[in-house]
Design a protein around this motif. Structure first.
Motif, PDB file in Angstrom:
ATOM      1  N   GLN A 185       0.833  -1.201   0.000  1.00  0.00           N
ATOM      2  CA  GLN A 185       0.000   0.000   0.000  1.00  0.00           C
ATOM      3  C   GLN A 185       0.871   1.256   0.000  1.00  0.00           C
ATOM      4  N   GLN A 186       0.418   2.262  -0.777  1.00  0.00           N
ATOM      5  CA  GLN A 186       1.116   3.542  -0.847  1.00  0.00           C
ATOM      6  C   GLN A 186       0.628   4.430   0.291  1.00  0.00           C
ATOM      7  N   SER A 187       1.052   4.124   1.487  1.00  0.00           N
ATOM      8  CA  SER A 187       0.674   4.918   2.648  1.00  0.00           C
ATOM      9  C   SER A 187       1.898   5.095   3.520  1.00  0.00           C
ATOM     10  N   ILE A 188       1.726   5.591   4.701  1.00  0.00           N
ATOM     11  CA  ILE A 188       2.886   5.914   5.523  1.00  0.00           C
ATOM     12  C   ILE A 188       3.716   4.682   5.850  1.00  0.00           C
ATOM     13  N   VAL A 189       3.089   3.481   5.908  1.00  0.00           N
ATOM     14  CA  VAL A 189       3.838   2.287   6.274  1.00  0.00           C
ATOM     15  C   VAL A 189       4.811   1.867   5.195  1.00  0.00           C
ATOM     16  N   ALA A 190       4.599   2.316   3.964  1.00  0.00           N
ATOM     17  CA  ALA A 190       5.480   1.952   2.861  1.00  0.00           C
ATOM     18  C   ALA A 190       6.756   2.770   2.883  1.00  0.00           C
ATOM     19  N   PHE A 191       6.903   3.651   3.835  1.00  0.00           N
ATOM     20  CA  PHE A 191       8.058   4.539   3.864  1.00  0.00           C
ATOM     21  C   PHE A 191       8.730   4.518   5.232  1.00  0.00           C
ATOM     22  N   ASP A 192       8.960   3.301   5.728  1.00  0.00           N
ATOM     23  CA  ASP A 192       9.771   3.101   6.921  1.00  0.00           C
ATOM     24  C   ASP A 192       9.183   3.805   8.137  1.00  0.00           C
ATOM     25  N   VAL A 193       7.853   3.818   8.259  1.00  0.00           N
ATOM     26  CA  VAL A 193       7.192   4.352   9.436  1.00  0.00           C
ATOM     27  C   VAL A 193       6.614   3.181  10.221  1.00  0.00           C
ATOM     28  N   ARG A 194       7.090   2.994  11.442  1.00  0.00           N
ATOM     29  CA  ARG A 194       6.614   1.871  12.242  1.00  0.00           C
ATOM     30  C   ARG A 194       5.527   2.283  13.219  1.00  0.00           C
ATOM     31  N   SER A 195       5.538   3.524  13.663  1.00  0.00           N
ATOM     32  CA  SER A 195       4.530   3.980  14.625  1.00  0.00           C
ATOM     33  C   SER A 195       4.267   5.454  14.380  1.00  0.00           C
ATOM     34  N   ALA A 196       2.992   5.837  14.423  1.00  0.00           N
ATOM     35  CA  ALA A 196       2.632   7.229  14.131  1.00  0.00           C
ATOM     36  C   ALA A 196       1.447   7.661  14.977  1.00  0.00           C
ATOM     37  N   LEU A 197       1.404   8.947  15.279  1.00  0.00           N
ATOM     38  CA  LEU A 197       0.285   9.576  15.984  1.00  0.00           C
ATOM     39  C   LEU A 197      -0.246  10.705  15.117  1.00  0.00           C
ATOM     40  N   ILE A 198      -1.563  10.756  14.957  1.00  0.00           N
ATOM     41  CA  ILE A 198      -2.205  11.850  14.213  1.00  0.00           C
ATOM     42  C   ILE A 198      -3.380  12.326  15.048  1.00  0.00           C
ATOM     43  N   ALA A 199      -3.466  13.637  15.267  1.00  0.00           N
ATOM     44  CA  ALA A 199      -4.552  14.165  16.092  1.00  0.00           C
ATOM     45  C   ALA A 199      -5.112  15.428  15.452  1.00  0.00           C
ATOM     46  N   PRO A 200      -6.439  15.602  15.507  1.00  0.00           N
ATOM     47  CA  PRO A 200      -7.041  16.812  14.953  1.00  0.00           C
ATOM     48  C   PRO A 200      -6.867  17.999  15.881  1.00  0.00           C
ATOM     49  N   LEU A 201      -6.719  19.166  15.302  1.00  0.00           N
ATOM     50  CA  LEU A 201      -6.717  20.409  16.075  1.00  0.00           C
ATOM     51  C   LEU A 201      -8.171  20.861  16.209  1.00  0.00           C
ATOM     52  N   VAL A 202      -8.721  20.709  17.408  1.00  0.00           N
ATOM     53  CA  VAL A 202     -10.139  20.997  17.655  1.00  0.00           C
ATOM     54  C   VAL A 202     -10.234  22.177  18.606  1.00  0.00           C
ATOM     55  N   ASP A 203     -10.866  23.243  18.136  1.00  0.00           N
ATOM     56  CA  ASP A 203     -11.085  24.431  18.965  1.00  0.00           C
ATOM     57  C   ASP A 203     -12.557  24.796  18.901  1.00  0.00           C
ATOM     58  N   ASP A 204     -13.240  24.687  20.030  1.00  0.00           N
ATOM     59  CA  ASP A 204     -14.660  25.007  20.102  1.00  0.00           C
ATOM     60  C   ASP A 204     -15.455  24.225  19.058  1.00  0.00           C
ATOM     61  N   GLU A 205     -15.230  22.924  19.039  1.00  0.00           N
ATOM     62  CA  GLU A 205     -15.927  21.994  18.146  1.00  0.00           C
ATOM     63  C   GLU A 205     -15.538  22.159  16.675  1.00  0.00           C
ATOM     64  N   GLN A 206     -14.621  23.053  16.380  1.00  0.00           N
ATOM     65  CA  GLN A 206     -14.223  23.304  14.999  1.00  0.00           C
ATOM     66  C   GLN A 206     -12.842  22.716  14.742  1.00  0.00           C
ATOM     67  N   VAL A 207     -12.722  21.857  13.710  1.00  0.00           N
ATOM     68  CA  VAL A 207     -11.425  21.290  13.350  1.00  0.00           C
ATOM     69  C   VAL A 207     -10.679  22.276  12.452  1.00  0.00           C
ATOM     70  N   THR A 208      -9.475  22.649  12.855  1.00  0.00           N
ATOM     71  CA  THR A 208      -8.703  23.647  12.110  1.00  0.00           C
ATOM     72  C   THR A 208      -7.462  23.072  11.441  1.00  0.00           C
ATOM     73  N   GLY A 209      -7.121  21.800  11.724  1.00  0.00           N
ATOM     74  CA  GLY A 209      -5.938  21.202  11.125  1.00  0.00           C
ATOM     75  C   GLY A 209      -5.570  19.934  11.862  1.00  0.00           C
ATOM     76  N   LEU A 210      -4.277  19.567  11.827  1.00  0.00           N
ATOM     77  CA  LEU A 210      -3.831  18.364  12.519  1.00  0.00           C
ATOM     78  C   LEU A 210      -2.358  18.487  12.873  1.00  0.00           C
ATOM     79  N   ILE A 211      -1.952  17.651  13.843  1.00  0.00           N
ATOM     80  CA  ILE A 211      -0.535  17.470  14.128  1.00  0.00           C
ATOM     81  C   ILE A 211      -0.211  15.997  13.917  1.00  0.00           C
ATOM     82  N   TYR A 212       1.025  15.707  13.511  1.00  0.00           N
ATOM     83  CA  TYR A 212       1.447  14.359  13.154  1.00  0.00           C
ATOM     84  C   TYR A 212       2.843  14.125  13.704  1.00  0.00           C
ATOM     85  N   ALA A 213       3.074  12.945  14.244  1.00  0.00           N
ATOM     86  CA  ALA A 213       4.410  12.549  14.674  1.00  0.00           C
ATOM     87  C   ALA A 213       4.607  11.076  14.322  1.00  0.00           C
TER      88      ALA A 213
END
Length: 552
Positions: free
Chosen positions: A231-259
């Motif tokens: 699959q052409q996703s993050i696992v195909a590029f030497d990523v073993r563990s990842a965290l993705i979280a939405p930026l939520v402010d007052d019920e509104q999603v404004t973006g994300l952070i990824y590690a």
């Protein structure tokens, strides 16, 4: 050759063709570097004799090639570093690959049903056990300094990256925000070590989960799962563990952070997912607060500038009108905003002649106010040089054309009145027609004698003249009066003239105030859509007890 680097926290890459490039903060430059350390016209890159040289444009913070300041012109090529103020760009060979750390992540349409742990926003905000309380306390303790310290947005982004690095061991960190169209845009990122030539590809289905469902995701031990090797996703590029979280402010999603991390000995867990998601909420709040504070400060700055411009502009307008035997004068101006794009002036010359000026600058706001102030000051210099009216208009036209953009111009009525004889000479530079009004007669029109000032250089203006009879009123105005409207119907010049004729025997200030009263009664409110300027001059009968002037 290619220029590559970071500008204002964002990845910058520019391929150089065989031509000349302007470099600077001004938007007209081919290489547009938006940074406070870069001057408006900072430098030029010039292709010559098969290679490039750089010349500094008198910048405030200097131009450097390999940290040697550019004094004249310096050649550069692949492997060199060019610094414009505080922005450093690497010079690469043509066709060099993108910097894998700085490029905006690509989105894969593959459905990456990875080894995931999903944590919804509702799960996160519901009360939990001891572990969740511990995570919340730790997250708040780490995030508190970020939340309370006011900083510029670029510094906030850097502080967020620092905070994430302290919170989880990460190989790569990304901060992405949604633009007005809802698309994600890269804002900041950081590696912990040198990366190879891979590109980060995020699964579209993962992004949809994060943004649309407002859920944080933990991807763990994905490399060992046979389902994802093709699959052409993050696992195909030497990523073993990842965290993705939405930026939520007052019920509104404004973006994300990824590690992410590729160390097989480092696996993120659910406790880290909880903290990462809570941290994303604090980050979203801080970004929103910073933007709102920045907007508020910008508004305050603009208000202060407008108030200053308004004071300067009002100081340039006549505070009193000259008292002239056998004449009565009235002048009134109401700005549409804090400052006006309209102008007027009236002044007695040493020989007894009277100069009359009424004008309207294109546009509104601070730019129009600055131009009106410049025009008033320039006219006062010109009409004290004993020049003909046509020459005054021509010189002003050339000055406005040189000093403004093509879209800016000014319509002007410039008159010179011989007070002893009642002869009025005038130039009408594309302005509304003035009117000479008798009590029961048909108004005489003083039409345009040339184009507005500033539209093109080298214009010659014709001069017309007429006599002002005793007991006649000269009316000069700006288009804010006839173009004031109600339900699509304009007040127009005819109503203005009728209003003056019905008050013809009244003192000049009562006539002027009566026109404005009729105007506001017609539109139904006092907030019109354009500046309003009304100038009236009456040549009185031979036996007035005193001259009369009024300025409002």
């Amino acid at each position: 050759m290619i220029l590559e680097g970071m500008v204002g926290g964002k990845y910058f890459r520019k391929t150089l063709e065989n031509q000349e490039y302007g470099v600077g903060r001004g938007s007209h430059n081919e290489i547009h570097l938006v940074h406070r350390s870069v001057s408006r016209d900072h430098a030029r890159l010039i292709f010559s004799s098969g290679g490039f040289v750089v010349e500094d444009g008198g910048s405030r913070n200097g131009t450097f090639v390999n940290e040697i300041k550019v004094m004249e012109s310096v050649a550069f090529g692949p492997g060199d570093q060019i610094r414009f103020g505080g922005i450093e760009l690497a010079v690469l060979e043509a066709g060099a690959p993108l910097d894998p750390v700085k490029v905006i992540p690509k989105m894969s349409q593959e459905d990456a049903s990875l080894s995931q742990t999903r944590l919804s926003w509702d799960d996160l905000t519901q009360s939990g056990g001891t572990d969740q309380v511990s995570v919340l306390f730790q997250t708040m303790s780490e995030a508190a300094p970020l939340l309370v310290q006011p900083r510029p947005l670029n510094e906030v982004f850097e502080a967020i990256l620092d905070l994430i690095e302290r919170f989880v061991p990460a190989r790569r960190i990304l901060l992405m925000l949604q633009n007005e169209s809802g698309d994600l845009e890269f804002e900041a990122g950081r590696p912990n070590r040198e990366s190879d030539d891979e590109e980060l590809i995020l699964s579209q289905s993962m992004l949809n989960t994060v943004l649309e469902d407002r859920s944080a995701l933990l991807v763990s031990d994905a490399q060992s799962d046979e389902r994802y090797k093709l699959q052409q996703s993050i696992v195909a590029f030497d990523v073993r563990s990842a965290l993705i979280a939405p930026l939520v402010d007052d019920e509104q999603v404004t973006g994300l952070i990824y590690a992410d991390n590729n160390d097989p000995l480092v696996q993120y867990d659910e406790k880290q997912l909880q903290g990462f998601a809570l941290l994303a909420n604090f980050v979203a709040i801080k970004i929103t607060q910073t933007k709102l504070l920045s907007e508020q400060r910008e508004k305050e700055r603009l208000v202060e500038e407008m108030e200053t411009a308004s004071r300067i502009q009002k100081a340039l307008l006549p505070t009193t009108l000259p008292a002239v035997k056998d004449y009565a004068i009235y002048a009134h101006q109401t700005p549409c905003f804090e400052t006006a794009g309209d102008l007027y002036d009236v002044e007695s010359l040493p020989n007894g002649d009277l100069i009359l000026i009424v004008g309207d600058v294109s546009g509104k706001g601070l730019g129009a106010a600055m131009l009106t102030s410049n025009i008033i000051a320039s006219l006062r210099i010109l009409y004290h040089q004993d020049l003909e009216l046509g020459e005054i208009a021509s010189r002003l036209n050339d000055q406005v054309h040189r000093s403004t953009e093509m879209s800016q111009f000014v319509t002007l009525f410039i008159g010179r009145l011989e007070t002893a004889t009642g002869k009025l000479s005038y130039v009408n530079c594309g302005h509304n027609p003035a009117y000479l009004i008798l009590e029961d007669g048909i108004p005489e029109t003083l039409d345009a004698t040339g184009v507005p000032c500033g539209m093109m250089p080298g214009v010659e203006y014709g001069v017309d003249s007429m006599m002002l009879p005793r007991d006649s009123v000269l009316c000069i105005y700006t288009d804010g009066i006839p173009e004031a409207s109600r339900d699509g119907e304009f007040y127009d010049e005819e109503r203005m003239i009728q209003s003056l004729q019905t008050r013809f025997t009244l003192p000049i200030d009562e006539s002027g105030e009566g026109v404005l009263t009729d105007l506001y009664e017609f539109v139904g409110h006092t907030n019109v859509d354009d500046d309003i300027t009304l100038f009236l001059l009456r040549r009185q009968q031979e036996d007035p007890t005193a001259s009369s002037t009024s300025v409002l």
